[in-house]
Design a protein around this motif. Sequence first.
Motif, PDB file in Angstrom:
ATOM      1  N   ASN A 292       4.043  13.158   1.705  1.00 39.60           N
ATOM      2  CA  ASN A 292       3.385  12.138   0.885  1.00 39.60           C
ATOM      3  C   ASN A 292       2.936  10.942   1.719  1.00 39.60           C
TER       4      ASN A 292
ATOM      5  N   GLY B  32      -5.517   9.026   2.981  1.00 39.21           N
ATOM      6  CA  GLY B  32      -6.410   8.891   1.839  1.00 39.21           C
ATOM      7  C   GLY B  32      -6.934  10.197   1.296  1.00 39.21           C
TER       8      GLY B  32
ATOM      9  N   LYS C 249       0.939  13.181 -10.255  1.00 37.15           N
ATOM     10  CA  LYS C 249       1.381  12.321  -9.171  1.00 37.15           C
ATOM     11  C   LYS C 249       2.829  12.611  -8.800  1.00 37.15           C
TER      12      LYS C 249
ATOM     13  N   GLN D 206      -0.940   9.906   1.769  1.00 39.35           N
ATOM     14  CA  GLN D 206      -1.295   8.557   1.342  1.00 39.35           C
ATOM     15  C   GLN D 206      -2.013   7.784   2.441  1.00 39.35           C
TER      16      GLN D 206
ATOM     17  N   GLU E  18       0.820  -1.211   0.000  1.00 38.76           N
ATOM     18  CA  GLU E  18       0.000   0.000   0.000  1.00 38.76           C
ATOM     19  C   GLU E  18       0.854   1.261   0.000  1.00 38.76           C
ATOM     20  N   CYS E  19       2.071   1.143   0.508  1.00 38.38           N
ATOM     21  CA  CYS E  19       2.959   2.311   0.595  1.00 38.38           C
ATOM     22  C   CYS E  19       4.118   2.233  -0.388  1.00 38.38           C
TER      23      CYS E  19
ATOM     24  N   SER F 217       4.535   3.297  -3.406  1.00 34.83           N
ATOM     25  CA  SER F 217       4.872   4.552  -4.090  1.00 34.83           C
ATOM     26  C   SER F 217       5.665   5.475  -3.181  1.00 34.83           C
ATOM     27  N   LEU F 218       5.417   5.380  -1.875  1.00 32.21           N
ATOM     28  CA  LEU F 218       6.156   6.207  -0.924  1.00 32.21           C
ATOM     29  C   LEU F 218       7.637   5.850  -0.940  1.00 32.21           C
TER      30      LEU F 218
ATOM     31  N   SER G  19      -5.817  14.012  -1.056  1.00 39.30           N
ATOM     32  CA  SER G  19      -4.989  14.472  -2.174  1.00 39.30           C
ATOM     33  C   SER G  19      -4.156  15.672  -1.732  1.00 39.30           C
TER      34      SER G  19
END
Length: 437
Positions: free
Chosen positions: A142, A149, A223, A146, A37-38, A40-41, A151
């Motif tokens: 970020n 939830g 993004k 994230q 879930e993380c 992209s972090l 933006s």
Amino acid sequence: MLLSAFIIANTITVLYLLQKGHPLERLLQIAWKALKECSSLFAIIILMGATISVWLSSGIVPSLIYYGFGYLEGINLVLAAFLCTMIISYVMGTACGTLSTIGIALLGIGKGLMIPAPVLLGAIVSGSFIADKIAPISSLTNLTIQITGTSYKEYIKSSIKTLIPSIALSAIIYFILGNSYGGATDLSMIQEYRSFIGGSFVISPFLLLFPVFVVILAFSGIKTVYNMSLSVGAASLITLFVQKENLASMIKSVLWGYKANTGMAQLDSLISGGGAIPMIEVVLIVMGSITLSSFFEEADLLKPMTDYFYKKDDKAFALIAKTSLLSILLNIVTCDQTVGILIPAKFGADRFDEAGLDRHILARTISDTGTIIAPLLPWNVNALIIYGITGISAVGYGPYGVFCYICPLMTILSGALPARKDIAALPQADKEEHIVL
């Protein structure tokens, strides 16, 4: 040391859960899901290291320093340090990166004005840690977005409500502090810095447009991973074709960090740093924090604490105040901002949803409190890094880091008039999306 602590904590927790009958396969699935879930972090953290390197090698940060020093004559340096580091940290996306570049340079200038280093460093720390709160390429920003939830666009709109008053009050205090110290700016020192920077880099006002472009992309909804990737790619081209660096040196800088060679040792230490590979340890620390919080959640180890903090009849002000306190306490106990973000976000989300408070208020609350107070704690990893960079402990500069005090107070007070979102009126699909972490 911090990474070792998370490894030990995770190991002990897993052994405890195995003893309680939790299958190992189930624990591995939990850890994998949390890390996925993380994912992209983790990419953002690596890209952050690469970004610092190429922004140094391309002349972007040196240009910021070069032109910034041109406006220091006859001004209040304490106030200027706060405002200058605030702007640069927002662009660079890293508090420690700002401190280790422009921050050190400002401290050197402050010595020539006989300004006490702890006072000036307090202003620099206040400005630098705005990066961890709102910078579009900050790993902590970020992470907060994230995990809650929301933006970046909604988050920044909400954050402005507490950020602008906090900045204004801090600026007033630093203006008063700065006026307490007389003397003219040490122009010879400024000129020496500018001379060596100008002799080592192609300096151009057009390079100042590059950070502006990155910020515009962030506000346009691009993004962060794509934004930072474009930033690294474009800055790499500037390094090759404007600064005339060879390809091998540039790749080495991106991977291991930029090493300046201006001929002035003090300046070289100011404009060196970054690198993707050194950020791997940060990624591992964040991974350790994420898996640990997931194991705690599986075992309901944190439920008693969160149940103690949160009550079913909590109103908006109580929710914001309690979330602020929880985030601060976790930061104090764990010595790191990550857990102070993850746990309040996970356990506070449902409470905020039930109270009709939007997730961006949760994100703002956490970033205004647990994230911001980090440099004030002498045992916190950020304070230790600052001590390593400057030789000044949090005990010395802490009393002057006024933004780090004002921001938490401002967000707690904001709970009296929170922005609400009528969840009940949303379509079912939107409602479900709203409450998913």
